[in-house]
Structures are given as C-alpha cells and as structure tokens.
Design an enzyme around this catalytic site. Sequence first.
Site, mmCIF file in Angstrom:
data_model
loop_
_atom_site.group_PDB
_atom_site.id
_atom_site.type_symbol
_atom_site.label_atom_id
_atom_site.label_comp_id
_atom_site.label_asym_id
_atom_site.label_seq_id
_atom_site.Cartn_x
_atom_site.Cartn_y
_atom_site.Cartn_z
ATOM 1 N N ASN A 295 6.583 6.047 6.168
ATOM 2 C CA ASN A 295 6.429 6.868 4.952
ATOM 3 C C ASN A 295 6.145 8.318 5.348
ATOM 4 O OD1 ASN A 295 6.552 4.391 3.675
ATOM 5 N ND2 ASN A 295 4.337 4.204 3.507
ATOM 6 N N ASP A 296 5.168 8.472 6.241
ATOM 7 C CA ASP A 296 4.857 9.834 6.682
ATOM 8 C C ASP A 296 5.876 10.333 7.698
ATOM 9 O OD1 ASP A 296 2.653 10.837 5.239
ATOM 10 O OD2 ASP A 296 1.399 9.317 6.181
ATOM 11 N N ARG B 235 -5.436 -0.544 4.926
ATOM 12 C CA ARG B 235 -5.673 0.870 4.580
ATOM 13 C C ARG B 235 -7.153 1.018 4.216
ATOM 14 N NH1 ARG B 235 -0.116 0.485 2.490
ATOM 15 N NH2 ARG B 235 1.059 2.293 3.223
ATOM 16 N N ARG C 102 6.439 13.514 0.249
ATOM 17 C CA ARG C 102 6.644 12.176 -0.318
ATOM 18 C C ARG C 102 6.106 12.049 -1.744
ATOM 19 N NH1 ARG C 102 2.494 8.513 3.400
ATOM 20 N NH2 ARG C 102 2.502 7.000 1.730
ATOM 21 N N CYS D 263 4.877 -0.292 9.864
ATOM 22 C CA CYS D 263 4.033 -0.647 8.715
ATOM 23 C C CYS D 263 4.341 0.231 7.504
ATOM 24 C CB CYS D 263 2.559 -0.593 9.069
ATOM 25 S SG CYS D 263 2.000 1.046 9.544
ATOM 26 N N HIS E 66 1.108 6.248 -3.018
ATOM 27 C CA HIS E 66 0.210 5.105 -2.848
ATOM 28 C C HIS E 66 0.133 4.238 -4.083
ATOM 29 C CE1 HIS E 66 -0.743 7.191 0.838
ATOM 30 N NE2 HIS E 66 -0.928 5.967 1.278
ATOM 31 N N GLU F 231 3.464 8.476 13.110
ATOM 32 C CA GLU F 231 3.778 8.965 11.759
ATOM 33 C C GLU F 231 4.323 10.379 11.770
ATOM 34 O OE1 GLU F 231 0.817 7.471 8.575
ATOM 35 O OE2 GLU F 231 -0.409 8.087 10.273
ATOM 36 N N ARG G 115 -6.751 0.152 9.985
ATOM 37 C CA ARG G 115 -6.419 1.550 10.163
ATOM 38 C C ARG G 115 -7.651 2.368 9.780
ATOM 39 N NH1 ARG G 115 -2.240 4.761 7.188
ATOM 40 N NH2 ARG G 115 -3.186 4.196 5.249
HETATM 41 C C1 PEP Z 1 3.021 5.459 6.511
HETATM 42 O O1 PEP Z 1 2.818 6.676 6.512
HETATM 43 O O2 PEP Z 1 4.137 4.938 6.657
HETATM 44 C C2 PEP Z 1 1.886 4.537 6.306
HETATM 45 C C3 PEP Z 1 2.043 3.243 6.429
HETATM 46 O O3 PEP Z 1 0.691 5.078 5.934
HETATM 47 P P1 PEP Z 1 0.403 5.552 4.428
HETATM 48 O O4 PEP Z 1 1.550 5.108 3.563
HETATM 49 O O5 PEP Z 1 -0.877 4.934 3.982
HETATM 50 O O6 PEP Z 1 0.313 7.031 4.574
HETATM 51 MG MG MG Z 2 0.807 7.456 6.581
#
Ligand code: PEP
Ligand code: MG
Length: 539
Positions: free
Chosen positions: A453-454, A295, A464, A501, A188, A430, A331
């Site tokens: 990302n997740d 977020r 990650r 996203c 993040h 995700e 979200r």
């Molecule tokens: C993701 O997981 O791709 C996402 C956009 O949420 P975050 O990065 O906040 O976990």
């Molecule tokens: Mg995520």
Amino acid sequence: MITLQGKGVSTGIARGRLSFLKRQTLSVEKRSVDNVEQEVERFNTARQTAAAQLDTLSSTMLDKIGEKNALLFEIHRMMLEDTDYCDPIIEIIRTEKVCAEYAVNTAGSRLAQDFADMDDEYMKARAIDVYDVSKRVVEILSGEGQGLSQNDEPVILAADDFTPSETAQLDRNKVLALVSRHGAANSHTAIFARTMGIPAIISFGAFLSGDFSGKQVILDGETGVLHIEPEPQVIWELEKKEAQQRQEKERLEKVRGKPTFTKSGRSMKLYANIGSVSDADTAVAGDAEGVGLFRSEFLYLGRNDYPDENSQYDSYRKVLEKMGGRQVVIRTLDIGADKQVAYFQLSKEENPAMGMRAIRICLTRPDLFKMQLRAIYRASVHGNAAIMFPMITSLNELRRAKELAKAAREELEAKGIPFKADIPIGIMIETPASAVISDLLAKESDFFSIGTNDLTQYTLAIDRQNDAIASFCDTHHEAILRLIRLTCENAHKAGIWCGICGSLGADVQLTKTFVDMELDELSVEPSYILKLRALIAEC
Ligand code: PEP
Ligand code: MG
C-alpha cells in the site's frame, strides 16, 4: 428507486436502513425554562441513559482496548454519580433557570478547566474525561446520537469519510456495511472493512445525499452499486448473487485446515492482517496460518491517552493465545499520516504521509517505543511472536530500532520479568529506498514483509488517501512488481523469508506472479485466505 455508483472496496451484499454518522460538534444554546424541577429531572434521566451507554461500551470495548482501558468508561460512569460533577449542574439550572444542556455544558467546562489548571499531569489529563462525559450527556439531552454504536438496529452506515479512529470503534454487530462520499481503496477504512468482512463502497461524492438517511437500501460491495428504495427485481437479483457467493464459500471449505502448496509442491503461508484482539477470532475463523500483520497502532486509536504497557501486554497476549502457537507478526506503532491521534500532539504537516510517522515517531520518542517493545516481549512467552518495524528506509534506522529492542529486553531482564529474547525481528519494505537496499537490510533482518500500500504510494508518488488521483494509480505497475521481485530475491539470497502484507497480496490477478516470484507468505484480510489457498494450488 435511485441507483448510485461508487467504488466497491469490500465485497458482499448488504440490505438495510441507511444511517448517517453523527459527529458534528454541538452548539449549546442558553434557553430559559419556567419549570426548573422538570429540567432537573431531564438532566437526571439523561444521566441514567449515559450511565447505561457507558456500561455497554465498557463491556463491548473490553476485547478491543483491554480491561484497563475499558475501565475508563467505568470511571466516566462513576463521574455521573459524583456530587462534585452533578451538584453544580443542578445549581445552575435552579439559580439561572436555564435548560439542562446549557447547565451541563457550563458546569462541565468549568470543572474540566479546573482539572486542566492542576499541576499534576495525571489530574490535568482528566479534563478530557469531564469533557467527554459532558458531551455525552448534552448529546442525549439534545437528541443527537453518540455516533457509531448507538443505533438500535444494525444499519448501513454512511459518512463523508470514516477516520481510522472511528473505524477502530465500530461495533461490527451494528454495522451491515459502510458507504462514504470520499475515501480510497487502500485507506485504512477500506482495509478495516475487508478485515471485518463488512461490505464497503466509497467515492459516491455528493450523490450520497443526506436526504437518503433512514431509507431502505441494498448494495453490492463488489460492483460498488447502491440502490436506494430498491425495486423487488433488484432485491431478487442481488439476493440470488448472495446465494451464489454463499455456495462459493461452501466450495472453498474443502481447503480449510489444509496447508498451502503451489502446483509444483512449494509451500507458501497464508497469514491474516488484523487490527485488534477480536480480529484474531476472525483470523482463526478464516483459517489463517498465522498473523502476518497486527496493526498495533489500532490499540492507540479512538482513545484519549496512550495505552500503557500492561494494557498493550494484555492485547498482545490475548492475540498470541487466540492464535494458539501460530506465528503472530506484531507491527510496531505506525501512527501518523492518515492515522492521527490528538494525544500524540504531532505538529501539523504539509505532507503527513512523508512526515513524522511510524518508525520516525518511535525513534524520536524512545520511551514510548520501548514501552511497546517491553509489552511485546513480555507477551512473547504466551505464543509465537515476531516484531516488525514499519517504514524503514535505511540501515541506520533498522540498527537504532534494534538497539531500542535490545534496551527493552535489558530493562525486563533487570526486573526479572520473563520474556523470549530471540523472537524474530523483521521489517516492512514500504519505500522504494528499502526495496533498493534490500540486499543490505536482509543481512540484518529476520524476515521481510512488503507493504505494497505504501510502497505503491511512494513509488508512483500517488497519495493513497486522495481519491481524485485514483485513476492514475496502476497497482500492477511494472516498477512495483520489479521492486517486489528484487526484495524477494535479496531476502532469499540472505536466507530469510519474504512475504507481502499490503492489499496487493490478495489481488488474485497477481497470485500466479507472486507464486512465480517464490514469495514465501501472503498476509491478507481473513476472508481471502481460503480463496487464495485454492488458487495457489492451481498456480
Ligand atoms: C502497507 O503499507 O502496505 C501496509 C500493509 O501498511 P498500512 O496499510 O497499515 O500502511
Ligand atoms: Mg504501510
């Protein structure tokens, strides 16, 4: 000149002084003093400095955390003028003939304990305020910084790593760039830096020595190179590159304000990812067609207690108003995993990324969740809002979350509070589970947004946050691409839209692939929007 190679995670060139984030806990020594009145004077001066810091914090944090929360700094400031707080400190200095640091720490701890022992929950919670104020005064007395916002000049901020709470409190006017020893591209911190448009380089390891503190440096967030005490030739080359980047930005201005179309004339939406109210300004400046991921958990970070319904309502309302009718996908709370907040009092877990996080917390703490949902619904009358649930893995979770949204609406209705009842409710895809059952989920969702990302970490089983295994992380892995394609196809079969996203949405090497998959929306850090619009037009 010393040159270090890290991993660039947010582009841009920055030049300035390197400053290490100070956050170590203070050890307060009991030191005897001869001149007690001079010590009392030291305490009074530190008190005034602390009050001035709190005034500044109160006004600069207003947009990020809302008026009601910013009031907390005002309360802290008032405490510094309160005789109940100050008199015992002065008395300890005079009677025990000790230094001000020790007196503040001792009297502050006693007062905090008095609050902690009270029965009333509200008063109990004030213990942390007393502790915070005392810590601030001790840090001033001992010459330690309060961390991120106390530097006089803007600096290139260095740390082992930055927590999401720290990044949430970052004063963007005082930070030219971020550099860290650890971290991961999809952490993040990296995401936040990209949203802010702050250049960032991670993973320098121990090479990023504390000895470089205070030295002039120049860095390139694209190549991940950091030069300490750079030679004129290096400065010249990087400044030339910066000028080229400026020219490129000017070239992209021609697509500003235009809708996004593919070469074949299909419409796509380019939305922005944001984490705070002030990020909405960055989204507007970046020409976002909406917000695809707010977020909201960032409203919960860097605080001592839950943001209440009104302060959340204020933040959502401000974002909706700033976006002026453009869609804002909020979200719901995605706390847990790397985003830890002490006041949630989550149990320590072996695998927090696979533990109590996101929708799991919300379904376990329905009152907390409903408070957020009420705030969103109340704000919905001020713009074009949508709700998005993170980390859904099953139909059952989706249904339970929607039930709680319904309960939140009913509570507002019972009180006669206005809201828009029919705002879209979508989910993030995700996890491999949700992608695989996306045909089922699509029938009960208004839209999908793929959190790559997740999705990447859970599909490839790659944490990650763990930079040690970053080399195993193939973000273009066929498994991820198949899951995205499957999700998008299932969304379209059910007649709902599907976007991305996660950070992969901004990966220009995949833009053509995403256009071919017929994704409807990409939500990215604002600085990527014009670049992607120009590129999509060629795909
Ligand atoms: C993701 O997981 O791709 C996402 C956009 O949420 P975050 O990065 O906040 O976990
Ligand atoms: Mg995520």
